[in-house]
Scaffold this motif. Structure first.
Motif, PDB file in Angstrom:
ATOM      1  N   ILE A  97       0.849  -1.205   0.000  1.00 49.30           N
ATOM      2  CA  ILE A  97       0.000   0.000   0.000  1.00 49.30           C
ATOM      3  C   ILE A  97       0.879   1.248   0.000  1.00 49.30           C
ATOM      4  CG2 ILE A  97      -1.799   1.282   1.246  1.00 49.30           C
ATOM      5  CD1 ILE A  97      -2.853  -1.350   2.270  1.00 49.30           C
ATOM      6  N   GLU A  98       1.981   1.169   0.734  1.00 44.06           N
ATOM      7  CA  GLU A  98       2.908   2.322   0.753  1.00 44.06           C
ATOM      8  C   GLU A  98       3.354   2.646  -0.678  1.00 44.06           C
ATOM      9  OE1 GLU A  98       6.744   1.655   2.366  1.00 44.06           O
ATOM     10  OE2 GLU A  98       7.121   3.779   2.731  1.00 44.06           O
ATOM     11  N   ARG A 102       2.578   6.495  -2.932  1.00 34.16           N
ATOM     12  CA  ARG A 102       3.719   7.433  -3.014  1.00 34.16           C
ATOM     13  C   ARG A 102       3.216   8.798  -3.482  1.00 34.16           C
ATOM     14  NH1 ARG A 102       7.849   5.132  -1.314  1.00 34.16           N
ATOM     15  NH2 ARG A 102       8.266   2.948  -1.747  1.00 34.16           N
ATOM     16  N   GLY A 103       3.726   9.842  -2.828  1.00 35.11           N
ATOM     17  CA  GLY A 103       3.282  11.204  -3.167  1.00 35.11           C
ATOM     18  C   GLY A 103       2.118  11.653  -2.308  1.00 35.11           C
ATOM     19  N   HIS A 104       1.448  10.703  -1.630  1.00 38.36           N
ATOM     20  CA  HIS A 104       0.322  11.090  -0.761  1.00 38.36           C
ATOM     21  C   HIS A 104       0.667  10.875   0.705  1.00 38.36           C
ATOM     22  CE1 HIS A 104      -2.090  11.461  -4.323  1.00 38.36           C
ATOM     23  NE2 HIS A 104      -1.797  10.220  -4.672  1.00 38.36           N
ATOM     24  N   LEU A 105       1.883  10.361   0.955  1.00 36.93           N
ATOM     25  CA  LEU A 105       2.256  10.057   2.342  1.00 36.93           C
ATOM     26  C   LEU A 105       3.080  11.193   2.947  1.00 36.93           C
ATOM     27  CD1 LEU A 105       3.154   6.279   2.006  1.00 36.93           C
ATOM     28  CD2 LEU A 105       1.042   7.292   2.863  1.00 36.93           C
ATOM     29  N   LEU A 106       3.123  11.201   4.263  1.00 32.27           N
ATOM     30  CA  LEU A 106       3.861  12.240   4.968  1.00 32.27           C
ATOM     31  C   LEU A 106       5.338  12.187   4.580  1.00 32.27           C
ATOM     32  CD1 LEU A 106       3.162  14.329   7.251  1.00 32.27           C
ATOM     33  CD2 LEU A 106       4.314  12.770   8.799  1.00 32.27           C
ATOM     34  N   ASN A 107       5.892  13.332   4.279  1.00 32.74           N
ATOM     35  CA  ASN A 107       7.276  13.373   3.795  1.00 32.74           C
ATOM     36  C   ASN A 107       8.066  14.415   4.582  1.00 32.74           C
ATOM     37  OD1 ASN A 107       9.506  12.933   2.237  1.00 32.74           O
ATOM     38  ND2 ASN A 107       8.820  14.224   0.535  1.00 32.74           N
ATOM     39  N   TRP A 108       8.125  14.178   5.900  1.00 29.79           N
ATOM     40  CA  TRP A 108       8.841  15.115   6.765  1.00 29.79           C
ATOM     41  C   TRP A 108      10.224  14.550   7.052  1.00 29.79           C
ATOM     42  CZ3 TRP A 108       4.951  16.757  11.166  1.00 29.79           C
ATOM     43  CH2 TRP A 108       3.979  17.598  10.609  1.00 29.79           C
ATOM     44  N   PRO A 109      11.220  15.449   7.172  1.00 35.74           N
ATOM     45  CA  PRO A 109      12.558  14.932   7.461  1.00 35.74           C
ATOM     46  C   PRO A 109      12.574  14.126   8.757  1.00 35.74           C
ATOM     47  CG  PRO A 109      12.539  17.347   7.443  1.00 35.74           C
ATOM     48  CD  PRO A 109      11.162  16.908   7.132  1.00 35.74           C
ATOM     49  N   ARG A 110      13.260  13.024   8.729  1.00 37.41           N
ATOM     50  CA  ARG A 110      13.497  12.164   9.895  1.00 37.41           C
ATOM     51  C   ARG A 110      12.233  11.584  10.521  1.00 37.41           C
ATOM     52  NH1 ARG A 110      16.197  16.733  10.564  1.00 37.41           N
ATOM     53  NH2 ARG A 110      15.074  17.411  12.405  1.00 37.41           N
ATOM     54  N   VAL A 111      11.087  11.711   9.849  1.00 35.08           N
ATOM     55  CA  VAL A 111       9.867  11.089  10.380  1.00 35.08           C
ATOM     56  C   VAL A 111       9.468   9.996   9.408  1.00 35.08           C
ATOM     57  CG1 VAL A 111       7.452  11.422  11.012  1.00 35.08           C
ATOM     58  CG2 VAL A 111       9.103  13.229  11.449  1.00 35.08           C
ATOM     59  N   LEU A 248       1.165   7.149   7.490  1.00 34.20           N
ATOM     60  CA  LEU A 248       0.813   8.554   7.745  1.00 34.20           C
ATOM     61  C   LEU A 248       0.630   9.285   6.425  1.00 34.20           C
ATOM     62  CD1 LEU A 248       3.368   9.343  10.589  1.00 34.20           C
ATOM     63  CD2 LEU A 248       1.086   8.353  10.767  1.00 34.20           C
ATOM     64  N   LEU A 249      -0.505   9.945   6.288  1.00 32.41           N
ATOM     65  CA  LEU A 249      -0.786  10.673   5.047  1.00 32.41           C
ATOM     66  C   LEU A 249      -0.173  12.062   5.094  1.00 32.41           C
ATOM     67  CD1 LEU A 249      -4.540   9.739   4.478  1.00 32.41           C
ATOM     68  CD2 LEU A 249      -2.518   8.726   3.402  1.00 32.41           C
ATOM     69  N   ASP A 250       0.069  12.604   3.933  1.00 40.32           N
ATOM     70  CA  ASP A 250       0.602  13.953   3.805  1.00 40.32           C
ATOM     71  C   ASP A 250      -0.219  14.917   4.669  1.00 40.32           C
ATOM     72  OD1 ASP A 250       2.372  15.646   1.703  1.00 40.32           O
ATOM     73  OD2 ASP A 250       0.589  16.737   2.364  1.00 40.32           O
ATOM     74  N   GLU A 251       0.475  15.916   5.230  1.00 41.65           N
ATOM     75  CA  GLU A 251      -0.204  16.805   6.176  1.00 41.65           C
ATOM     76  C   GLU A 251      -1.398  17.548   5.563  1.00 41.65           C
ATOM     77  OE1 GLU A 251       3.588  19.778   6.054  1.00 41.65           O
ATOM     78  OE2 GLU A 251       2.068  20.239   7.523  1.00 41.65           O
ATOM     79  N   ARG A 252      -1.433  17.682   4.236  1.00 39.32           N
ATOM     80  CA  ARG A 252      -2.580  18.368   3.605  1.00 39.32           C
ATOM     81  C   ARG A 252      -3.878  17.620   3.834  1.00 39.32           C
ATOM     82  NH1 ARG A 252      -0.043  18.384  -2.184  1.00 39.32           N
ATOM     83  NH2 ARG A 252       0.469  16.375  -1.310  1.00 39.32           N
ATOM     84  N   HIS A 253      -3.761  16.303   4.108  1.00 36.86           N
ATOM     85  CA  HIS A 253      -4.981  15.500   4.257  1.00 36.86           C
ATOM     86  C   HIS A 253      -5.412  15.360   5.710  1.00 36.86           C
ATOM     87  CE1 HIS A 253      -3.926  14.778   0.217  1.00 36.86           C
ATOM     88  NE2 HIS A 253      -3.018  13.849   0.458  1.00 36.86           N
TER      89      HIS A 253
END
Ligand SMILES: C[S@@+](CC[C@H](N)C(=O)[O-])C[C@H]1O[C@@H](n2cnc3c(N)ncnc32)[C@H](O)[C@@H]1O
Length: 587
Positions: A97-98, A102-111, A248-253
């Protein structure tokens, strides 16, 4: 008064710092005594100390037991929570699922965008024992509870681990007991690695190494109810009881309803075409908390220092020691700065020091003040693969010269014999000894000579180096006047403040020899500083003056800028015949 207090409130050096830097919101009155006001910045992507909210109730996270009162601040006040949405998915389907999301998941540094749910994992061994996992799971569970009563209990073909261990213990004879450690190994549980790099919170406290934690909001039942509003009753699938992960989904969601989610996420939630079979992944609301350990040095210092004060960025490292060079404006905050440097660079850095004064001593040592960590200034540095022990309290060391030393030694040939007039603890000497035929090394500082000898032994170079402890001028004179078995071909003079003046010592070094002897004239490599507009010209002039001769063929290399407008230079030339055979000497 207390309402102006901040994370630094107990620190006497920061009475007004945060009141100057950030306004305090009256609406966040309950946090006033611990946290600066946070102004959510909706344009900003990614985590920041200004965007997140302090956990509620503030202070339940984080343990400030590391604090010491003279240099510390409330580390728990750096905890920030963020709302995120996540898909709760069975472990077995998680990576598939990951990939799809791709592109919709949380993409924060070191998280990591895959989070574990504390207590949710089921060990494969346990799962095999559970009823329904395989046909006889229930039976195995029962057999685990059995204790051996008679010999016949050990005859069973398929012994469970408990019976097998009991059997081994029983069978051991005198010799077998010698192998008792093996028995312990059989029954010792394997250590588990925390591959996720994320903490699992227990008792509402962060572990020291943790920097982030994810919690699903609401209890299990509420969760279903929450999501039924988002997903509609059709999505209230039966609860999955196996191990799960949170994607974890991107913060926009974070606050979006089902309809507003991207198609790819909706498709996963609907099940059907997802790679996972039933049960269907669930959309959940989460709270992501980032602790003090998460934020980098700059982010923390930016929050701690008053507005207008530039955050000190770099520091030099010498082994386990971080060497700050704080400016006047930073001095009131030196302890806090040092503590943050230490916190953020452990375990490599164990001590943080600040230079109190410019180098003024004859031995070129610095007066250092230990600001944080342990007080030992004896450390081991590795430079270009060579180990050096140094005591910064007693000897000179400058890691910034590493590449210059490498450059210089690269110009030496294997047939060279080197004379290092100001060797210090031996960075040039030992590095050269690895390449050339022989090295004569000297320093006036007895402590530098002590460490030089140690380092020679440490690097197994004792057969190629001879050590002296005397003034540089005397060393030059006595070395060249004696009939050494190795004629010197290269001289290194690294005492930039005064080395040029030491050149006078070369006048008349071959005075007693005949010009016809064919004495090989050494190449001199002398260092110096210049603040002149034309530093090369200026340095060349000083060399000429010291030698009382004009050196025609000289190469001057700019080593580095040591201060604005001040160059460190290296001049290389062959000692003029007229100087070496001069009839008058420097004495
Ligand atoms: C700038 S340090 C260079 C040390 C070494 N070459 C290095 O790169 O680390 C200069 C050294 O010269 C030594 N020194 C100072 N005055 C001296 C003198 N008159 N004679 C010999 N050595 C001296 C100091 O003790 C110090 O170790």
């Amino acid at each position: 008064m207390s309402s102006l207090a901040s994370p630094l409130r107990s620190h006497p050096l920061f009475p007004l710092s945060l009141s100057k830097r950030k306004p305090i919101s009256t609406s966040s009155a309950k946090y006033l005594n611990v946290a600066p006001m946070l102004t959510p910045d909706s344009d900003h992507y990614g985590p920041s100390l200004r965007r997140g909210q302090p956990p509620t109730p503030f202070g339940t996270y984080g343990d400030d037991s590391d604090s010491d009162h003279c240099s510390s601040f409330d580390r728990s006040s750096f905890s920030r929570t963020f709302s995120v949405a996540a898909l709760r998915v069975p472990v077995s389907d998680c990576s598939a699922i990951e990939d799809r999301l791709r592109g919709h998941l949380l993409n924060w540094p070191r998280v990591r965008n895959i989070a574990r749910i504390p207590g949710d994992d089921i060990e494969p061994d346990i799962r095999n024992l559970l009823p329904n996992a395989d046909g006889d799971g229930g039976q195995r569970l029962l057999s685990l509870a059995r204790c051996p009563v008679s010999e016949s209990d050990f005859q069973t073909e398929d012994l469970n681990p408990v019976l097998y261990r009991a059997k081994l213990a029983k069978e051991f004879n005198y010799r077998g007991f010698l192998k008792f450690r093996n028995l312990a190994r059989i029954s010792r549980p394997k250590k588990k690695k925390n591959a996720e790099g994320e903490g699992v919170r227990g008792n509402n406290r962060e572990r020291k190494s943790d920097y982030t934690v994810v919690e699903v909001l609401g209890d299990e039942e509420e969760e279903d109810d929450d999501m039924s509003g988002l997903l509609g009753a059709g999505f209230r699938a039966g609860r999955w009881r196996g191990s799960t992960r949170l994607l974890l989904l991107d913060e926009r969601h974070a606050d979006r309803g089902f309809d507003d989610l991207p198609m790819a996420v909706k498709a996963v939630l609907k099940g059907g075409e997802t790679p996972c079979k039933l049960p269907v992944p669930k959309l959940v609301r989460c709270q992501l908390t980032l602790f003090y350990n998460y934020w980098n040095m700059n982010e923390v210092l930016e929050t701690l220092l008053p507005e207008g004060i530039v955050v000190p960025t770099g520091f030099e490292t010498v082994g386990h020691i971080a060497h700050l060079n704080l400016s006047e404006e930073h001095l009131p905050y030196k302890n806090v700065i040092a503590q943050v440097v230490l916190d953020k660079n452990k375990p490599k850095i164990q001590t943080v020091v600040n230079k109190i004064d410019a180098i003024q001593t004859d031995y070129r040592t610095m007066e250092l003040e230990v600001l944080a960590g342990n007080h030992s200034l004896v450390t081991t540095v590795t430079e270009n693969g060579i180990k050096f022990q140094v005591d910064l309290d007693k000897v000179y060391w400058n890691s910034r010269l590493a590449s210059e030393r490498q450059r210089l030694v690269s110009c030496f040939a294997s047939s060279d014999v080197v004379c290092d007039v100001f060797s210090g603890v031996g960075p040039i000497t030992i590095s050269a000894a690895k390449k050339v035929k022989y090295v004569y090394a000297n320093d006036l500082n007895p402590s530098a000579v002590e460490y030089l000898v140690r380092n020679i032994v440490l690097n197994k170079m004792d057969r190629k180096i001879e050590v002296f402890n005397m003034d540089g001028r005397r060393f030059i004179k006595s070395l060249f006047s004696s009939q050494r078995s190795y004629p010197i071909t290269k001289v290194v003079m690294n005492l930039p403040n005064d080395a040029a003046e030491f050149l006078a010592a070369f006048r008349g070094i071959f005075r007693s020899r005949s010009r016809a002897d064919g004495c090989k004239l050494p190449q001199i490599n002398v260092y110096g500083f210049s603040k002149a507009v034309d530093p090369e010209f200026d340095f060349h002039e000083r060399i000429n003056m010291a030698l009382c001769e004009t050196v025609v063929d000289i190469k001057i290399f700019r080593v580095r800028l040591v201060a604005p407008g001040k160059w460190m230079l290296c001049g290389s030339f062959t000692l003029p015949k007229s100087v070496a055979f001069a009839q008058e000497s420097w004495e």
